[in-house]
Design a protein around this motif. Structure first.
Motif, short mmCIF file in Angstrom:
data_model
loop_
_atom_site.label_atom_id
_atom_site.label_comp_id
_atom_site.label_asym_id
_atom_site.label_seq_id
_atom_site.Cartn_x
_atom_site.Cartn_y
_atom_site.Cartn_z
N THR A 1 -1.67 -0.34 7.84
CA THR A 1 -0.56 0.30 7.12
C THR A 1 0.04 1.44 7.94
O THR A 1 1.27 1.59 8.02
CB THR A 1 -1.06 0.84 5.77
OG1 THR A 1 -1.59 -0.24 5.00
CG2 THR A 1 0.07 1.50 5.00
N ARG A 2 -0.79 2.24 8.57
CA ARG A 2 -0.29 3.36 9.37
C ARG A 2 0.50 2.85 10.57
O ARG A 2 1.53 3.43 10.92
CB ARG A 2 -1.45 4.24 9.83
CG ARG A 2 -2.28 4.79 8.68
CD ARG A 2 -3.25 5.85 9.14
NE ARG A 2 -2.56 7.13 9.25
CZ ARG A 2 -3.17 8.27 9.61
NH1 ARG A 2 -4.44 8.26 9.93
NH2 ARG A 2 -2.50 9.39 9.69
N LYS B 1 2.75 -9.52 4.40
CA LYS B 1 2.48 -8.30 3.64
C LYS B 1 3.62 -7.83 2.74
O LYS B 1 3.36 -7.34 1.63
CB LYS B 1 2.16 -7.16 4.62
CG LYS B 1 0.86 -7.32 5.38
CD LYS B 1 -0.34 -7.06 4.49
CE LYS B 1 -1.64 -7.04 5.30
NZ LYS B 1 -1.77 -5.84 6.12
N TYR C 1 -5.85 0.17 -2.48
CA TYR C 1 -5.03 0.61 -1.35
C TYR C 1 -5.54 1.95 -0.87
O TYR C 1 -6.14 2.72 -1.63
CB TYR C 1 -3.55 0.71 -1.74
CG TYR C 1 -3.22 1.85 -2.67
CD1 TYR C 1 -2.91 3.13 -2.18
CD2 TYR C 1 -3.22 1.68 -4.06
CE1 TYR C 1 -2.61 4.18 -3.02
CE2 TYR C 1 -2.92 2.72 -4.90
CZ TYR C 1 -2.62 3.97 -4.39
OH TYR C 1 -2.33 5.01 -5.23
N ASP C 2 -5.33 2.21 0.40
CA ASP C 2 -5.78 3.45 1.03
C ASP C 2 -4.79 3.78 2.14
O ASP C 2 -4.57 2.95 3.03
CB ASP C 2 -7.19 3.28 1.59
CG ASP C 2 -7.81 4.60 2.04
OD1 ASP C 2 -7.08 5.47 2.55
OD2 ASP C 2 -9.04 4.76 1.89
N ALA D 1 0.82 -1.20 0.00
CA ALA D 1 0.00 0.00 0.00
C ALA D 1 0.86 1.26 0.00
O ALA D 1 0.59 2.22 -0.73
CB ALA D 1 -0.93 0.00 1.22
N ARG E 1 -5.07 5.51 4.59
CA ARG E 1 -5.69 5.61 5.91
C ARG E 1 -5.91 4.25 6.56
O ARG E 1 -6.39 4.19 7.70
CB ARG E 1 -7.03 6.34 5.80
CG ARG E 1 -6.94 7.79 5.35
CD ARG E 1 -8.30 8.35 5.05
NE ARG E 1 -8.96 7.62 3.98
CZ ARG E 1 -10.21 7.85 3.57
NH1 ARG E 1 -10.92 8.80 4.15
NH2 ARG E 1 -10.74 7.16 2.59
N ASP E 2 -5.56 3.18 5.87
CA ASP E 2 -5.71 1.84 6.44
C ASP E 2 -4.95 1.75 7.75
O ASP E 2 -3.74 2.00 7.80
CB ASP E 2 -5.17 0.81 5.45
CG ASP E 2 -5.16 -0.58 6.05
OD1 ASP E 2 -6.22 -1.05 6.46
OD2 ASP E 2 -4.06 -1.17 6.12
N ARG F 1 -5.05 7.13 -2.32
CA ARG F 1 -5.75 5.86 -2.47
C ARG F 1 -5.87 5.55 -3.95
O ARG F 1 -5.72 6.42 -4.79
CB ARG F 1 -7.13 5.92 -1.81
CG ARG F 1 -8.06 6.98 -2.39
CD ARG F 1 -9.37 7.04 -1.61
NE ARG F 1 -10.32 7.95 -2.21
CZ ARG F 1 -10.38 9.25 -1.95
NH1 ARG F 1 -9.53 9.80 -1.10
NH2 ARG F 1 -11.30 10.01 -2.55
N GLU G 1 -4.40 -3.15 16.69
CA GLU G 1 -3.37 -3.14 15.66
C GLU G 1 -1.97 -2.93 16.24
O GLU G 1 -0.97 -3.32 15.63
CB GLU G 1 -3.65 -2.04 14.63
CG GLU G 1 -4.91 -2.23 13.81
CD GLU G 1 -4.78 -3.35 12.79
OE1 GLU G 1 -3.66 -3.85 12.59
OE2 GLU G 1 -5.82 -3.75 12.22
#
Length: 456
Positions: free
Chosen positions: A102-103, A169, A95-96, A34, A98-99, A86, A150
């Motif tokens: 991912t952050r 990932k 993909y984004d 992402a 703001r996920d 995104r 998370e």
């Protein structure tokens, strides 16, 4: 019990040794599909690597070294920027930015690299120190309001998290490959190295690129190297030991003012202002395409290049969401008019050949490109910069959007005077639009325009 005053994540993050693991950090982040897709489509790291690094460092200063209000505003600014990052990966996956997962990965790689810096330098955190550092890190990132599930709860959980995320990932994305193999070989000369000249920089960057590649691969966690198909060489392992252990011995013995980077932004040395080149118009238009409009460095102009310009304006001014939306909308309108005027083959992109041909042919005979594209975008920038609503840009307002760590005060003043054509100490909307129209139609060089886009 360990003395809590002996451990500080923020202090370690500001130590000069962090530069040795900086590229390692970038590769770990870009290996997330992402992040890699977002960098490939939206980032200016190809065309403007130094500006991208400055934005990253500036954001880090606001997150970890400033007061609570600055931290809150920086998180809000990052949230607004990521909202627009995104799309779809080449294989069709969405993909984004703001996920949450991912952050979390992006933030935790920062902590992991600080711990790696200490370990590779021969002074690793012990178990208690690692927990204290992770607790301090957690307090700093609490403003992101990330889902608790998370985030690993303790530092002891980090190895398991990194192993799982790597296996599930990470990929050797195009962005990671480019950062590792090519970006430093192609990067423009940093302004602070002006004394090398272009020829000297071309020689030096080949050596630096090879050394950083060897060091980065050697320093990556073994599971990541295996996942990405990278091989640690003997030369890289030796270079890693020499640099990290040497810095681990020398840097901690330096006085604090020399050991740590200042959280304050430093001003770059003045650039020699060169007269406009007397090359043919076609050559100047071609150079303008490569150095200015192609913000993402992929050889074509798309909406992402115009949004990168909008992002730079909004980033400098720290606009609220409504004002930022107006700037982006104006730049999107500029793209639509640019595409309509110059995209000869209708593929949704403007190639260098199409741009040069359309510009030389005078593509704007009906005025649509200017009146419905470029001029609204310029007026939106002026309105955003005119923070007191006076209808003029005073020097402080001009400096807010066109200044920065790479801009010397003398150069900033020169750009202001270029736009202030009547010399009354303030810039009207007519002066602003007129000056930038010359710049963005590739008719003239402009210090002001260069700083808007952060040209090298």
């Amino acid at each position: 019990m360990v003395d809590q005053t002996s451990v500080s994540f923020k202090r370690d993050l500001s130590e000069w040794r962090i530069a040795l693991v900086a590229w390692r950090l970038l590769i770990l982040q870009a290996a997330d599909p992402a992040v890699g897709a977002g960098m490939h489509e939206h980032s200016t790291y190809r065309a403007h690597p130094w500006r991208r690094i400055e934005h990253t460092l500036g954001s880090g200063r606001r997150l970890f070294y400033q007061d609570a209000d600055t931290l809150r505003r920086e998180v809000a600014r990052l949230n607004r920027a990521h909202k627009r990052i995104r799309g779809e990966m080449p294989d069709g996956r969405a993909y984004d930015a703001r996920d949450p997962a991912t952050r979390v990965w992006v933030l935790l790689t920062l902590f992991e690299c600080v711990a790696a810096m200490r370990r590779l330098g021969g002074d690793p955190y012990d178990a208690d120190q690692l927990e204290l550092a992770y607790r301090e890190f957690g307090e700093a990132i609490a403003a992101f309001e990330l889902p608790e599930e998370e985030l690993p709860k303790t530092a002891a959980d980090l190895p398991g998290y990194f192993a799982r995320y790597t296996a599930e990932k990470l990929e050797f994305t195009e962005a990671a490959r480019y950062l590792l193999e090519d970006v430093l070989r192609e990067a423009p000369r940093p302004r602070r190295l002006w004394f090398l000249g272009d020829a000297g920089w071309r020689v030096l960057r080949v050596v630096v690129a090879a050394a950083i590649r060897e060091l980065t691969v050697a320093d990556l966690p073994p599971t990541v190297r295996e996942r990405l198909g990278l091989v640690r060489t003997r030369q890289g392992a030796l270079l890693s030991v020499l640099l990290h252990r040497g810095a681990g011995i020398v840097v901690p013995r330096l006085p604090e003012r020399m050991r740590y980077r200042s959280p304050e932004e430093r001003v770059a040395p003045p650039r020699r202002l060169r007269p406009q080149r007397r090359d043919a118009r076609g050559s100047r238009v071609d150079r303008f395409f490569r150095e200015v409009l192609d913000q993402t460095g992929d050889g074509v102009i798309t909406v992402h290049d115009l949004r990168a310009m909008a992002h730079n304006v909004c980033w400098q001014l720290e606009l609220d969401e409504a004002a930022e939306a107006r700037v982006y909308a104006a730049f999107d309108g500029w793209w639509e008019q640019l595409r309509a005027a110059m995209d000869a083959d209708g593929d949704g992109e403007v190639s260098r050949e199409e741009f040069v041909a359309a510009t030389l042919a005078g593509c704007d005979r009906d005025g649509a490109y200017l009146e419905r594209g470029l001029l609204p975008a310029l007026r939106a920038v002026f309105t955003a910069a005119d923070t007191d609503g006076s209808g003029f840009l005073e020097f402080d307002e001009y400096r807010a959007v066109f200044g920065g760590p790479r801009v010397h005060p003398a150069e900033l003043s020169h750009g202001f005077r270029q736009l202030d054509t009547d010399g009354d100490g303030r810039i009207t909307v007519e002066e602003f639009v007129g000056g930038f129209t010359e710049f963005f139609t590739a008719r003239a060089d402009s210090t002001s325009g260069a700083q808007l886009l952060g040209r090298p």
